[in-house]
Design an enzyme around this catalytic site. Sequence first.
Site, short mmCIF file in Angstrom:
data_model
loop_
_atom_site.label_atom_id
_atom_site.label_comp_id
_atom_site.label_asym_id
_atom_site.label_seq_id
_atom_site.Cartn_x
_atom_site.Cartn_y
_atom_site.Cartn_z
N GLY A 271 5.40 -34.21 -4.51
CA GLY A 271 6.07 -34.85 -5.70
C GLY A 271 5.98 -36.49 -5.64
O GLY A 271 6.19 -36.90 -4.34
N ARG B 164 -0.74 -31.82 -5.61
CA ARG B 164 -0.55 -30.45 -4.65
C ARG B 164 -1.97 -29.87 -4.59
O ARG B 164 -2.63 -29.62 -5.25
CB ARG B 164 0.44 -29.32 -5.52
CG ARG B 164 1.33 -30.12 -6.05
CD ARG B 164 3.01 -29.76 -5.59
NE ARG B 164 3.79 -30.26 -6.20
CZ ARG B 164 5.04 -30.72 -5.60
NH1 ARG B 164 5.01 -30.71 -4.30
NH2 ARG B 164 5.92 -31.27 -6.20
N ASP C 289 8.32 -32.87 3.16
CA ASP C 289 7.96 -32.11 4.12
C ASP C 289 6.79 -31.51 4.29
O ASP C 289 6.20 -31.13 5.27
CB ASP C 289 9.20 -31.26 4.56
CG ASP C 289 9.86 -30.48 3.43
OD1 ASP C 289 9.22 -30.49 2.23
OD2 ASP C 289 10.80 -29.65 3.58
N THR D 97 10.33 -39.10 -1.11
CA THR D 97 10.71 -37.91 -2.10
C THR D 97 12.14 -38.21 -2.49
O THR D 97 13.07 -38.60 -1.84
CB THR D 97 10.92 -36.70 -1.29
OG1 THR D 97 11.44 -35.46 -2.12
CG2 THR D 97 11.39 -36.59 -0.07
N ASP E 63 13.96 -35.97 -3.10
CA ASP E 63 15.06 -34.80 -2.63
C ASP E 63 15.85 -35.01 -1.56
O ASP E 63 16.82 -34.45 -1.13
CB ASP E 63 14.25 -33.66 -2.38
CG ASP E 63 13.32 -33.00 -3.53
OD1 ASP E 63 13.89 -33.34 -4.52
OD2 ASP E 63 12.25 -32.42 -3.34
N ASP F 94 15.55 -34.43 1.58
CA ASP F 94 15.38 -33.20 2.30
C ASP F 94 14.56 -33.43 3.58
O ASP F 94 14.08 -32.38 4.07
CB ASP F 94 14.86 -32.22 1.24
CG ASP F 94 13.46 -32.46 0.89
OD1 ASP F 94 12.81 -33.45 1.05
OD2 ASP F 94 12.85 -31.38 0.21
N ARG G 85 14.96 -29.31 -4.41
CA ARG G 85 14.56 -27.94 -3.81
C ARG G 85 15.79 -27.54 -2.99
O ARG G 85 16.64 -27.08 -3.85
CB ARG G 85 13.57 -28.54 -2.75
CG ARG G 85 12.15 -28.91 -3.91
CD ARG G 85 11.09 -28.33 -3.30
NE ARG G 85 10.01 -29.04 -3.70
CZ ARG G 85 8.71 -28.74 -3.41
NH1 ARG G 85 8.59 -27.81 -2.49
NH2 ARG G 85 7.63 -29.50 -3.81
P1 ATP Z 1 8.18 -32.97 -2.43
O1 ATP Z 1 8.96 -31.97 -1.74
O2 ATP Z 1 8.82 -34.23 -2.84
O3 ATP Z 1 7.46 -32.44 -3.58
P2 ATP Z 1 6.17 -32.62 -0.39
O4 ATP Z 1 5.27 -33.25 0.45
O5 ATP Z 1 6.86 -31.33 0.30
O6 ATP Z 1 6.87 -33.56 -1.62
P3 ATP Z 1 4.33 -30.18 -1.09
O7 ATP Z 1 3.74 -29.67 -2.38
O8 ATP Z 1 5.20 -29.04 -0.32
O9 ATP Z 1 5.32 -31.52 -1.36
O10 ATP Z 1 3.25 -30.42 -0.06
C1 ATP Z 1 2.18 -31.40 -0.37
C2 ATP Z 1 0.97 -31.36 0.05
O11 ATP Z 1 1.07 -31.20 1.51
C3 ATP Z 1 0.44 -29.89 -0.39
O12 ATP Z 1 0.03 -29.81 -1.60
C4 ATP Z 1 -0.57 -29.64 0.54
O13 ATP Z 1 -1.74 -30.35 0.33
C5 ATP Z 1 0.04 -30.32 1.97
N1 ATP Z 1 0.79 -29.26 2.81
C6 ATP Z 1 2.00 -28.51 2.48
N2 ATP Z 1 2.13 -27.57 3.47
C7 ATP Z 1 1.09 -27.59 4.34
C8 ATP Z 1 0.86 -26.94 5.50
N3 ATP Z 1 1.49 -25.93 5.82
N4 ATP Z 1 -0.30 -27.16 6.17
C9 ATP Z 1 -1.23 -28.27 5.66
N5 ATP Z 1 -1.13 -28.93 4.50
C10 ATP Z 1 0.03 -28.77 3.89
#
Ligand code: ATP
Length: 319
Positions: free
Chosen positions: A11, A72, A103, A125, A127, A129, A171
């Site tokens: 995000g 994503r 994360d 982020t 969040d 978090d 979240r």
């Molecule tokens: P926010 O919580 O602010 O939306 P975020 O980084 O947690 O940010 P996510 O959609 O959970 O958002 O993760 C972003 C991207 O990171 C995913 O679309 C994916 O490409 C990669 N990612 C997430 N989890 C994994 C994983 N277990 N292994 C490899 N890549 C991952």
Amino acid sequence: IKKIGVLTSGGDAPGMNAAVRGVVRMALSEGLEVYGIYDGYQGLHQNRIEKLDRKSVSDVINKGGTFLGSARFPEFKEEHVREQAIENLKLHGIDALVVIGGDGSYMGAKKLTEMGYPCIGLPGTIDNDVAGTDYTIGYLTAMNTVIDAIDRLRDTSSSHQRISIVEVMGRHCGDLTLMSAIAGGCEYIITPETGLNKENLLEKIKEGIDKGKKHAIIAITELMTDVNELAKYIEDQTGRETRATVLGHIQRGGQPTAFDRILASRMGAYAVELLMEGHGGRCVGIQNEQMVHHDIIDAIENMRRPVRTELYTLAEKLF
Ligand code: ATP
């Protein structure tokens, strides 16, 4: 190292541009080359990589969103996808990568690091978090946006003696809800940390009505319940008009505040310093005003964010 890459993932958050700028300008001033990767891990996999110069990050420090784009891309969980990504990085001669995201994005960075490719994570982020940092980039800007919305709801709620429910992002972390609610003077705070107890909430709302309160604003974190159903339940039980407002993506946009711009600039520059010192697999944080770094795996798997019990107590007292 001579060349580093930077991407934004997950995000988007206000201040991500300032963080990219921090990485680029610091790297250039240290004589390194910098490459921007478009649309997060997706662009990395598709080899959408471009060299950045000073001008690439001109006029972005004050802008919300991320000019690099974000995505994503769940396919990044697959090893062969990540192998392709590493191949693309090597094709450009990029030695290390800075990942700005939440994360989920840290998970991707952790896996690349485990495959022998050094990454540094920056917490971007709204969040708040992410473990290992007091603040994430974008969190305080989003808080101001939420407070602005709560202030507006308060005006109209008071006029109509209406009960308002406001759903806040975060979240599974209640920080944004809690802090915004305290700043906005909300009567009731429901977060993943407090849990939702409908009977208890109802009792407190009735208590407020008995006190002669004209308005009642309930701040609740997303993903906890259907807020429209909750509004209907409260309206049925109290006989007072109750409406839910889901703030949604409005919380992600807007100009980053001074704090977020400074935080992002510091973190971006610090990530470059860490890479130059030979670090990999680390994530950057701010703790007690100091830049710190932690093991990225530790941050994801073992470290927990503190629950701000004293602030929940404060909110109760100020009710
Ligand atoms: P926010 O919580 O602010 O939306 P975020 O980084 O947690 O940010 P996510 O959609 O959970 O958002 O993760 C972003 C991207 O990171 C995913 O679309 C994916 O490409 C990669 N990612 C997430 N989890 C994994 C994983 N277990 N292994 C490899 N890549 C991952």
